[in-house]
Design an enzyme around this catalytic site. Structure first.
Site, PDB file in Angstrom:
ATOM      1  N   GLY A   8       0.848  -1.199   0.000  1.00  0.00           N
ATOM      2  CA  GLY A   8       0.000   0.000   0.000  1.00  0.00           C
ATOM      3  C   GLY A   8       0.873   1.235   0.000  1.00  0.00           C
ATOM      4  N   GLY A  11      -0.182   4.821  -0.950  1.00  0.00           N
ATOM      5  CA  GLY A  11      -1.311   5.393  -0.213  1.00  0.00           C
ATOM      6  C   GLY A  11      -0.833   6.426   0.799  1.00  0.00           C
ATOM      7  NE  ARG A  35      -5.105   0.736  -6.933  1.00  0.00           N
ATOM      8  CZ  ARG A  35      -4.964   1.401  -8.085  1.00  0.00           C
ATOM      9  NH1 ARG A  35      -4.784   0.745  -9.218  1.00  0.00           N
ATOM     10  NH2 ARG A  35      -5.010   2.718  -8.102  1.00  0.00           N
ATOM     11  CG  MET A 126      -0.170   1.031  13.602  1.00  0.00           C
ATOM     12  SD  MET A 126       0.657  -0.443  14.223  1.00  0.00           S
ATOM     13  CE  MET A 126      -0.125  -1.694  13.225  1.00  0.00           C
ATOM     14  CG  HIS A 156     -11.329  12.366  14.614  1.00  0.00           C
ATOM     15  ND1 HIS A 156     -11.762  11.933  15.847  1.00  0.00           N
ATOM     16  CD2 HIS A 156     -10.196  11.673  14.337  1.00  0.00           C
ATOM     17  CE1 HIS A 156     -10.931  11.004  16.295  1.00  0.00           C
ATOM     18  NE2 HIS A 156      -9.966  10.830  15.407  1.00  0.00           N
ATOM     19  CE  LYS A 160     -13.299   9.051  13.269  1.00  0.00           C
ATOM     20  NZ  LYS A 160     -12.706   7.918  12.540  1.00  0.00           N
TER      21      LYS A 160
END
Ligand code: NAD
Length: 270
Positions: A8, A11, A35, A126, A156, A160
């Site tokens: 990815g 991205g 991809r 993470m 946020h 979102k």
């Protein structure tokens, strides 16, 4: 030295991972994967992130050959892609860090299966700071006890779609866990923070949507005589990329099993 492959890679998170890893002396970029059909295939990883530095690592759509030359796969792709990436890593006996979210139950079971053969870290957030906040919220709730009302505010960006954030819900679960109550029994969502008051003993999550905020969370323990606040503010996507890279370095020396960031940070028993 930890040799990583990023899936990815073109991205938003993939680019943050490339940028952060290029600045780390103990991490070597061994592969960047996208991809099939991606318009940037063949480009150098440095070029992908707008750097003048050339890494000598070109964007490819074939994971196997690059992963066999690496220690660990970091996956920030799409939920349906995760099972086959994890299976391939398990076949090649390579560790895995998965940040991708939204997996179905069946896809999650495929991750579990891979974790029977190689060590896998899988976490929906993470960031080191947020994971520390989870542990602190649990500990604070356990120490302060029932005389303090728990209020969680999350802010946020306006794009979102979901509310409350998964992180706010996890914070609520941790506080409930620390207090020794079932989160489902005490949870109340105040969307927009519009309610004038709350029933006693509830863990309240207030969701706010403002501008381009990456993600702010505050857990407050409000007592009659004092108030404790634990806050976390994300300044950039790099907070998540740096956490994933920290996990990648850690996971390579672990035994096969499914881990999360609480394990990576040694916070499991806090
Ligand atoms: P993004 O859409 O910007 O990037 C995903 C990339 O994966 C795209 O470039 C896409 O082309 C690529 N991709 C799709 N199929 C692929 C395949 N078969 N092989 C290789 N690459 C493929 O999304 P993003 O914002 O970078 O987020 C990616 C995932 O990570 C999402 O599930 C998101 O929710 C999650 N996420 C997790 C954390 C965390 O801390 N755990 C943080 C941010 C985002």
């Amino acid at each position: 030295m930890t040799r990583i492959v990023i899936a990815g890679a073109a991205g938003r998170m993939g680019q943050a991972l490339i940028r952060c890893s290029m600045a780390m002396p103990d991490v070597e970029l061994a592969g960047v994967v996208e991809r099939t059909g991606h318009e940037w295939l063949g480009r150098d990883a440095g070029e992908i992130v707008g750097s003048d530095i050339r890494t000598g690592v070109a964007l490819t759509d074939e994971l196997g050959p690059v992963l066999s030359q690496a220690d660990v796969l970091i996956d920030f792709t799409y939920h349906s892609v995760v099972p086959r990436n994890a299976q391939l890593a398990a076949r090649l006996k390579r560790a895995v860090v998965i940040g991708t979210t939204g997996l179905t139950t069946e896809e999650s079971m495929d991750v579990d299966k891979a974790a029977g053969q190689v060590p896998v870290v899988w976490a929906p957030n993470m960031s080191l700071g947020v994971n520390l906040l989870f542990a602190m919220a649990k500990r604070a709730a356990a120490v302060l006890g029932s005389g303090y009302e728990v209020r969680i505010d999350e802010t946020h960006h306006v794009h979102k779609l979901d509310a409350p954030s998964g992180t706010a819900l996890r914070l609520g679960e941790k506080a409930a866990d620390g207090a020794g109550v079932r989160f489902e029994d005490v949870y109340l969502h105040d969307e927009g923070g519009v309610m004038a008051s709350y029933p006693a003993g509830r863990i309240v999550i207030r969701s706010h949507r403002e501008g381009e905020v990456f993600g702010d969370h505050t857990v407050a323990f409000d007592g009659a005589a004092e108030r404790v606040e634990l806050s976390h503010h994300v300044k950039s996507r790099d907070a998540l990329a740096l956490g994933a890279l920290h996990a990648a370095k850690w996971v390579c020396s672990q035994r096969p099993r499914l881990y999360d960031m609480q394990d990576v940070l040694g916070l499991r028993d806090v």
